[in-house]
Design an enzyme around this catalytic site. Structure first.
Site, PDB file in Angstrom:
ATOM      1  CD  GLU A   1      62.610  39.203 -73.893  1.00  0.00           C
ATOM      2  OE1 GLU A   1      62.600  39.692 -72.758  1.00  0.00           O
ATOM      3  OE2 GLU A   1      62.538  39.882 -74.923  1.00  0.00           O
TER       4      GLU A   1
ATOM      5  CE  LYS B   1      59.066  40.154 -74.180  1.00  0.00           C
ATOM      6  NZ  LYS B   1      58.796  41.385 -73.432  1.00  0.00           N
TER       7      LYS B   1
HETATM    8  P1  13P Z   1      60.379  44.471 -78.305  1.00  0.00           P
HETATM    9  O1  13P Z   1      58.924  44.105 -78.355  1.00  0.00           O
HETATM   10  O2  13P Z   1      60.663  45.886 -78.670  1.00  0.00           O
HETATM   11  O3  13P Z   1      61.238  43.489 -79.030  1.00  0.00           O
HETATM   12  O4  13P Z   1      60.823  44.375 -76.796  1.00  0.00           O
HETATM   13  C1  13P Z   1      60.399  43.324 -76.019  1.00  0.00           C
HETATM   14  C2  13P Z   1      61.250  43.200 -74.838  1.00  0.00           C
HETATM   15  O5  13P Z   1      60.782  43.086 -73.745  1.00  0.00           O
HETATM   16  C3  13P Z   1      62.700  43.197 -75.055  1.00  0.00           C
HETATM   17  O6  13P Z   1      63.310  42.642 -73.945  1.00  0.00           O
END
Ligand code: 13P
Length: 362
Positions: free
Chosen positions: A177, A219
């Site tokens: 991510e 992600k």
């Molecule tokens: P949001 O969808 O609120 O951005 O959060 C996703 C997430 O996993 C943040 O690490």
């Protein structure tokens, strides 16, 4: 053998147009969201909130995996059923956030590096032993006049790649991510060029650490203008900018991209995901799905408000939100669904078995 099971787990997480439910907010972040609604900031409130989310009826109809934080990973329902057991029973795979958060990057005011590599091999083995099938690590990049710097990109992608390699060694699918956050007044074009540069660096680092791309999930953020940018954009603008960016930077071997919501309100997040899948689903090499936290949780959190008597209505809001996002993964979302009941004909029709011309299921 191990990489085969990683590929199978990633495929399971992406199957049938389902998405991931991100409920891995740290204790501090969860408390901050509770504080704005006057909900007690206690371990019991957080447990009750996560129980409300995880016991939502028919959650597994739209959700293939749930990302938990360490506290939730070890908690149970009020009647003593471990959350992990609950997930296993409903066929939802358990994931665990393993980074320890973003801390200031030495020498770079305003930039951060995500920590958590020390002892990670042992922590991953422990989570895998308890039943986790995948993990998550978030790196944060802020757009400013001179940021993100090469220094912050290098530090963060190196950590992301080392985390991903350790996950795969432990048999866990890494959710990688890299988030370019929405804060700021920058244009959608600037977000696109920064996101593209970050993703190129991520995949160079993953290659250098020998990460199996077929056994991971990306992600990222969608490509969006900054939250205080005055220029309006359409959902199609966001869809095109995001797809262009991903096509230039994400190898086709990656099986799926599950977007974070990043602070977008719930409805535009769904509409933008839908615009991507509606136009180009068959032309893209990866599945495009969701791993939203705020954009699926916020309506349910607002309705729940920490009160047991609101559990049903809050669960209904979550069920509708995730069903709508599953429809968006098919390019079948319609704004009218926002006012639907989850059992309504419009949403049911999206997921009904398709019939071939002879009347047989296709
Ligand atoms: P949001 O969808 O609120 O951005 O959060 C996703 C997430 O996993 C943040 O690490």
């Amino acid at each position: 053998m191990r990489s085969h099971s990683l590929v199978a787990t990633a495929a399971q997480l992406l199957a049938s147009d389902k998405g991931l439910l991100a409920i891995d907010e740290s204790i501090a972040t969860c408390n901050a969201r509770f504080a704005t609604l006057g909900i007690p900031q206690s371990e019991e409130s957080r447990r009750a909130y996560r129980e409300m989310l995880l016991t939502t009826p028919r959650l597994s109809g739209s959700i293939s995996g749930a990302i938990l934080c360490d506290e939730t990973f070890h908690q149970s329902t009020a009647n003593g059923t471990a959350f992990l057991g609950l997930l296993a029973e409903s066929g939802i795979l358990a994931g665990i956030k393993v980074d320890l958060g973003a801390v200031p990057l030495a020498g770079r005011a305003g930039e951060t590096v995500t920590e958590g590599l020390d002892g990670l091999r042992q922590r991953l083995a422990g989570y895998a032993e308890l039943g986790a099938r995948f993990a998550k690590w978030r790196a944060v990049f802020r757009i400013g006049r001179e940021t993100p710097s090469m220094m912050s990109i290098h530090a963060n992608v190196h950590a992301l790649a080392r985390y991903a390699a350790l996950c795969q060694e432990a048999g866990l699918v890494p959710i990688v991510e890299p988030e370019v956050v929405m804060d700021g007044a920058h244009s959608i074009e600037r977000c696109g060029s920064v996101t593209e540069a970050v993703l190129h660096a991520v995949f160079r680092a993953l290659y250098a650490q020998d990460v199996t791309l077929e056994g991971m999930i990306l992600k990222p953020n969608m490509v969006l203008p900054g939250a205080s940018c005055p220029d309006p954009v359409s959902h199609e603008d966001v869809a095109y900018a995001t797809i262009d960016c991903l096509l230039r930077s994400v190898p086709a071997a990656v099986p799926g991209v599950t977007f974070l919501s990043g602070g977008q309100p719930a409805e535009p997040a769904s509409a933008r995901l839908n615009a991507m899948n509606g136009r180009s689903k068959d032309a893209m090499p990866w599945a495009l799905s969701f791993s939203f936290a705020r954009a699926v949780q916020q309506p349910a959190l607002d309705l729940w408000g920490g009160r047991a008597e609101n559990v049903d209505v809050a669960q209904h809001a979550l069920e509708l939100r995730v069903a709508i996002n599953r429809a968006a993964c098919r390019g079948a979302y319609r704004p009218s669904m926002e006012h639907d009941d989850t059992s309504s004909s419009a949403l049911r029709a999206v997921f009904a078995p398709r019939r071939g011309p002879s009347g047989s299921s296709a």
